[in-house]
Design an enzyme around this catalytic site. Structure first.
Site, PDB file in Angstrom:
ATOM      1  N   CYS A 195      -5.043   3.138  43.133  1.00  0.00           N
ATOM      2  CA  CYS A 195      -6.424   3.601  43.184  1.00  0.00           C
ATOM      3  C   CYS A 195      -6.683   4.360  44.472  1.00  0.00           C
ATOM      4  CB  CYS A 195      -7.375   2.414  43.095  1.00  0.00           C
ATOM      5  SG  CYS A 195      -7.076   1.326  41.693  1.00  0.00           S
ATOM      6  N   ASP A 250      -4.900  -8.387  39.175  1.00  0.00           N
ATOM      7  CA  ASP A 250      -4.450  -8.871  40.474  1.00  0.00           C
ATOM      8  C   ASP A 250      -5.566  -8.792  41.513  1.00  0.00           C
ATOM      9  OD1 ASP A 250      -4.326  -6.102  40.380  1.00  0.00           O
ATOM     10  OD2 ASP A 250      -2.459  -5.932  41.508  1.00  0.00           O
TER      11      ASP A 250
END
Length: 632
Positions: A2, A98
């Site tokens: 990201c 996660d």
């Protein structure tokens, strides 16, 4: 994988500023975006998401849990094991991501959680109960964490361009780091906290930062430092190879975890081949596995004749791309914009093309072999350090064996004498003779002396074997961090995630604790990996002694348009106006290149990249308006 951004300030944050930052990171996360603001408006976090694990909206960021809010870039590969451990301690989970595991781990263990993570990450956690922002970067520095601490404001982001969008962050740059990099591409840009932009700093690998939300004062320390396990020094090659193979297999297993398609980069070398063969073993024969390779047909740089052995043995679906000089010239503005800093060779453009091909084929995650050369002794020049640590009685025989197999591995007396001459004398000789191929000759005399001094070899720690110390430095401070920056920017330019099984701290701790003979003894580079992959990797690959690297035919490319581009750069008045270049030497270098000294293509690449960076990155940044980070 990201893009993250955030601003903490003493006055209310301008939400448009964070949105402007995340727009600059859209390529890192095309699947989702998010913005979070604190109740008093003095903290704002932004995120762009590339969905890999739990691709539902449950994985949306910024993510909140128990008055903790995080933005996170990367992957925690052992999140399944951590989630199980946390669940046994009473934690509950609402997602399969996660990111939620990070928040639960921090809530349970505080900043000690980072040392429990096996992954690549750059993250920030707004800890409202403790009135602090906690940030961290992974042990190898695979993921970037850049920040600007300005009066009344602290901002962070995944890329320079996001921070430079803020009016509080100056766009001025320092010349010396760029020239240090041009002289020795392992230094200047990634080996220290300061960056080429004085207003921007970076967390170094294995560091964490804690910011007080009221005072905006911050402190940085290490949550992990590489330590050698003295108990491993007595292992023999057979046991070491078996244990290493188990570690590498587990590292690949963890990095195959994904809710989207996973493939691999493929070259003709040991590193990518080992990963592909282990991945095939773990996945089984029935699972399609896509591999991506760059080719340079008709040149010595083309590795397909070796790489095909791995592709055939793995039953892989092969995708090929053929980067060339014309493509580089056409892509140069976008390529330099994506990389944000000058790059060391045309190899990085070839990597950029491989990731673009993976995007075209719809494979989001790619495993790659980066890190093996630095951790395991894959470069011939490491033999000098290896020999320096060997007993005098054994050194002569080993040196003869090394020279027989790797003729260019050790300096000859003439090279050694040249390097020993004072920089100013070497500079004068090059100017008088019009010869030489050291970048220092292409700088003004004063700058050449400054760069040579700044790039002097640091001392080797006395309590480490010379080879182990060199590998550790290259893995965590100099050479590898530069390559990891390239991998991050080139993959993210095409919204791809690259995972690196050799960049597992367990592997580094194990390998660098061994007797150096297990790494480079018997006149072998990466001896440990070669032994570990017996019976797994095709023998023509496993026993290939020369290291070619993923290097395009750069000298050929300079005959196909790059020389003309370099000449245009050198002849442009702005080149002389920069005040750092010895213009006459560069003009002579172009003539020498055209007269047959093809090796000068490697030197001419450097000003081509630096001046290209000024134009295509810095020029574009300066042409764009900035946004105030805080409200009036």
């Amino acid at each position: 994988m990201c893009g993250i951004a955030g601003i903490i300030a003493k006055r209310p944050v301008n939400p448009q500023a964070v949105e402007a930052m995340t727009r600059k990171l859209a390529h890192r996360g095309p699947d989702d975006q998010g913005l979070w603001r604190s109740g008093d408006g003095k903290a704002a976090l932004g995120h762009r998401r590339l969905s890999i694990l739990d691709t539902s909206m449950a994985g949306h960021q910024p993510m909140a849990r128990d008055d903790l809010v995080t933005v996170f870039n990367g992957e925690i590969y052992n999140f399944v094991e951590l989630r199980t451990e946390l669940a046994e301690l009473g934690e509950t989970f609402a997602t399969q991501s996660d990111t939620e595991v990070i928040l639960a781990a921090y809530g349970r263990w505080g900043t000690d959680c980072f040392a429990r993570f096996n992954g690549m990450f750059a993250l920030a956690i707004l800890d409202q109960p403790r009135n602090r922002l906690v940030c961290a970067r992974d042990r190898f520095g695979e993921k970037p964490f850049l920040f600007a601490a300005r009066p009344g404001l602290f901002a962070f982001a995944s890329e320079y361009k996001a921070l430079l969008a803020l009016s509080e962050v100056s766009r001025d740059f320092e010349l010396l780091p760029l020239l240090r990099f041009a002289h020795r591409p392992a230094t200047g840009l990634d080996d220290q906290r300061a960056t080429v932009f004085p207003a921007i700093s970076q967390l170094l690998p294995g560091e964490r930062l804690i910011l007080d939300l009221d005072s905006l004062e911050h402190r940085i320390d290490r949550y992990w430092t590489l330590r050698r396990d003295q108990g491993l020094a007595g292992l023999g090659i057979d046991e070491a190879a078996e244990r290493f193979r188990d570690l590498l297999t587990d590292s690949v297993r963890l990095r195959l975890r994904s809710d989207v398609a996973v493939g691999s980069c493929l070259s003709g070398g040991l590193d990518s081949g080992s990963i592909i063969m282990l991945a095939r073993r773990l996945l089984g024969d029935g699972v399609p596995y896509h591999v991506f390779t760059g080719r340079f047909p008709g040149t010595k740089a083309d590795e397909w004749e070796v790489a095909r052995h791995t592709a055939l043995a793995a039953g892989a679906i092969v995708h090929q791309v053929e980067p060339g000089a014309a493509g580089l010239l056409a892509d140069l503005p976008d390529f330099l914009w994506a990389n944000e800093l000058p790059v060391g060779s045309a190899s990085q453009y070839a990597q950029y093309c491989v990731f673009r091909l993976a995007k075209e084929m719809g494979v989001t995650v790619l495993l790659d072999g980066q890190g093996a050369d630095e951790i395991l002794g894959g470069y011939e020049q490491y033999f000098a350090r290896y020999l320096a640590g060997r007993p005098e009685t054994e050194r002569a025989d080993e040196e003869r064996a090394i020279r027989a197999r790797y003729p260019g591995a050790l300096d000859n007396p003439r090279q050694a004498l040249s390097k020993a001459l004072p920089p100013r004398l070497r500079h004068w000789l090059a100017r008088v003779s019009g010869r030489g191929s050291d970048l220092l000759f292409g700088l003004t005399a004063d700058l050449a002396a400054q760069v040579a001094l700044a790039n002097a070899e640091p001392p080797v720690p006395e309590n480490w074997p010379p080879l182990s110390a060199e590998l550790a430095r290259d893995s965590f401070a100099t050479h590898l961090p530069v390559l990891l920056r390239y991998g991050d920017r080139n993959s993210m330019a095409h919204s791809r995630e690259v995972r690196l099984p050799f960049c597992d701290h367990r592997i580094a701790e194990f390998a660098l604790s061994l007797d150096p003979r297990l790494l480079m003894g018997d006149a072998q580079t990466k001896r440990l990996l070669r032994e570990a992959m017996k019976g797994i990797l095709p023998e023509p690959v496993r026993s290939r002694w020369n290291k070619q690297g993923f290097l395009p035919p750069q000298e050929l490319w300079f005959t196909q348009g790059l020389a003309e581009e370099a000449e245009r750069v050198i002849e442009d008045p702005s080149f002389a106006a920069a005040g750092c270049w010895n213009v006459g030497w560069w003009k002579s270098a172009v003539k020498r290149l055209r007269s047959g000294e093809g090796h000068l293509a490697w030197m001419l690449w450097r000003p081509l990249m630096i001046e290209g960076w000024r134009r295509h990155f810095l020029g574009r940044i300066n042409a764009e308006p900035s946004v105030p980070g805080v409200l009036p």
